[in-house]
Write an enzyme that holds these catalytic residues in place. Structure first.
Site, PDB file in Angstrom:
ATOM      1  N   ASN A  95      -4.105 -10.503   6.907  1.00  0.00           N
ATOM      2  CA  ASN A  95      -3.911  -9.272   7.678  1.00  0.00           C
ATOM      3  C   ASN A  95      -5.159  -8.664   8.321  1.00  0.00           C
ATOM      4  OD1 ASN A  95      -1.290  -9.621   7.003  1.00  0.00           O
ATOM      5  ND2 ASN A  95      -1.201  -8.020   5.438  1.00  0.00           N
ATOM      6  N   THR A 104       0.841  -1.194   0.000  1.00  0.00           N
ATOM      7  CA  THR A 104       0.000   0.000   0.000  1.00  0.00           C
ATOM      8  C   THR A 104       0.879   1.248   0.000  1.00  0.00           C
ATOM      9  OG1 THR A 104      -1.897  -1.045   1.041  1.00  0.00           O
ATOM     10  CG2 THR A 104      -1.633   1.309   1.440  1.00  0.00           C
ATOM     11  N   HIS A 110      -6.793 -10.855  -1.475  1.00  0.00           N
ATOM     12  CA  HIS A 110      -6.227 -10.520  -0.161  1.00  0.00           C
ATOM     13  C   HIS A 110      -7.063 -11.200   0.927  1.00  0.00           C
ATOM     14  CE1 HIS A 110      -4.170  -8.599   2.997  1.00  0.00           C
ATOM     15  NE2 HIS A 110      -4.061  -7.375   2.529  1.00  0.00           N
TER      16      HIS A 110
HETATM   17  C1  8OZ Z   1      -0.057  -0.951   5.300  1.00  0.00           C
HETATM   18  C2  8OZ Z   1      -0.899   0.137   5.303  1.00  0.00           C
HETATM   19  C3  8OZ Z   1      -2.182   0.011   4.833  1.00  0.00           C
HETATM   20  C4  8OZ Z   1      -2.627  -1.221   4.358  1.00  0.00           C
HETATM   21  C5  8OZ Z   1      -1.882  -4.908   4.476  1.00  0.00           C
HETATM   22  C6  8OZ Z   1      -3.019  -3.707   2.760  1.00  0.00           C
HETATM   23  O1  8OZ Z   1      -1.315  -4.904   5.580  1.00  0.00           O
HETATM   24  C7  8OZ Z   1      -2.252  -3.637   3.833  1.00  0.00           C
HETATM   25  C8  8OZ Z   1      -1.770  -2.319   4.365  1.00  0.00           C
HETATM   26  C9  8OZ Z   1      -0.489  -2.174   4.827  1.00  0.00           C
HETATM   27  O2  8OZ Z   1      -2.176  -5.965   3.918  1.00  0.00           O
END
Ligand code: 8OZ
Length: 358
Positions: free
Chosen positions: A176, A25, A173
């Protein structure tokens, strides 16, 4: 012996090497559309065997941070086409990451200022970055059973948009602590319908999304990212991650996805945050898909993991931000540029398209 620098047939994609640019990101997409600088940024990194783009929201509700690109409108498809054309002109391959943040969002991003949607009505806690700076994430609303087919359709449509935009593949995705993870883990999912409770019920949304996309665009162009034990984004720990992710791997096997991408340990942090047997999970896939690993890999670790057959591909995140020519540098065992953390999110060309090559 397999080698990190050797070509690999990944589903329908012929990759020049097994070095992957991880999804990252960068929050530089004004108007939720990848801009002119994004074309240069990805072009500069096209010697990766495969680029996986930054997360791109599959629908308006899927956004959770300022200035992240979408992959669901004609304008976004057109802008991404410029990126994929640039990468292809350099001989590279690029997948888009299909992202729905679920409850990691704020009402200011949501259509009509509504509550973000999730598996649950319980807040993740923590903050997100908005036009007003860092603010607490908003309390979510639990999706009704009747709304779930719409979520699956949003992912499938976005995958179709990705093909229209010229991407070689998509990565869903599922990691996370975002929407799909919010369904998989019993540390978050508190539903009592067919999408909550048992492992099979909690895995169901992810598996239905994967099956829907594989049918729409082809399993050989479809991958999935998972992070079995990362606690980020208020995800906590599932009560039995090994059983959960073994089940998911086993159910994915018949789909014969191009790849499964696993973040080992805490995303961007400790690799040993919690016990988990990744090799056992991989065995449940039965060799149906390539196995991509990620999280703090050094050159030595990556060479060894591929040579020993513990991974088919290795994804590098922070090193790829700071080193557009990372593949060359790894080949030569050259020094790497350090990462400038201050320019990770938002801003301009600085820390985005001005990192030097050798
Ligand atoms: C950092 C900042 C915002 C989003 C992830 C899509 O951790 C992210 C993300 C990482 O998978």
């Amino acid at each position: 012996m397999p080698n990190l620098f050797d070509p690999l047939q990944l589903g329908e994609l012929a990759l020049a090497n097994r070095i992957v640019m991880a999804p990252l990101t960068r929050s530089r997409s004004k108007g939720l559309v990848p801009g002119e600088m994004a074309v240069d940024y990805y072009r500069q990194r096209a010697t990766a065997g495969l680029i996986i783009s930054e997360g791109a929201q599959v629908c308006a509700e899927g956004q959770g941070y300022l200035d992240t690109p979408g992959i669901h409108t004609p304008e976004q498809i057109k802008a991404w086409r410029r990126v994929t054309d640039a990468v292809h002109a350099e001989g590279g391959k690029i997948a888009v990451q299909l992202w729905h943040v679920g409850r990691i969002s704020h009402t200011s991003f949501q259509p009509g200022g509504a509550a973000p949607v999730s598996s649950t009505a319980i807040s993740a806690g923590g903050k997100t970055y908005t036009a007003e700076g860092f603010v607490p994430v908003s309390a979510p609303r639990a999706l009704s059973l009747a709304e779930i087919p719409g979520v699956i359709r949003a992912f499938v449509r976005a995958a179709e948009c990705a093909m229209e935009a010229g991407f070689d593949a998509v990565e869903v995705h599922g990691a996370n602590g975002y929407l799909l993870d919010q369904f998989m883990r019993d540390s978050i999912n508190d539903r009592s319908d067919d999408y909550g409770g048992s492992i099979a019920h909690r895995a169901r949304l992810t598996l239905e999304v994967m099956s829907g996309i594989a049918t729409a665009i082809g399993s050989g162009r479809t991958g999935l990212r998972l992070s079995p034990v990362t606690p980020v984004n208020g995800a906590g720990q599932d009560s039995d991650p090994q059983a959960l992710f073994n089940h998911i791997a086993q159910q994915l096997a018949p789909l014969k996805l191009a790849f499964v991408h696993v973040i080992e340990g805490q995303t961007g942090g400790a690799r040993d945050i919690a016990p988990f047997d990744y090799a056992a999970m991989r065995q449940h896939l039965g060799g149906a898909s390539a196995w991509m690993v990620n999280n703090g890999y050094t050159r030595e670790m990556a060479l060894k993991a591929v040579a020993e057959g513990r991974a088919d591909l290795v994804a590098f995140g922070r090193d790829f931000i700071a080193n557009p020519d990372l593949v060359r540098r790894l080949r030569l065992n050259a020094q790497l540029n350090p990462l400038d953390r201050a320019t990770l999110y938002g801003g301009d060309a600085k820390g985005y398209i001005d990192y030097p090559t050798l």
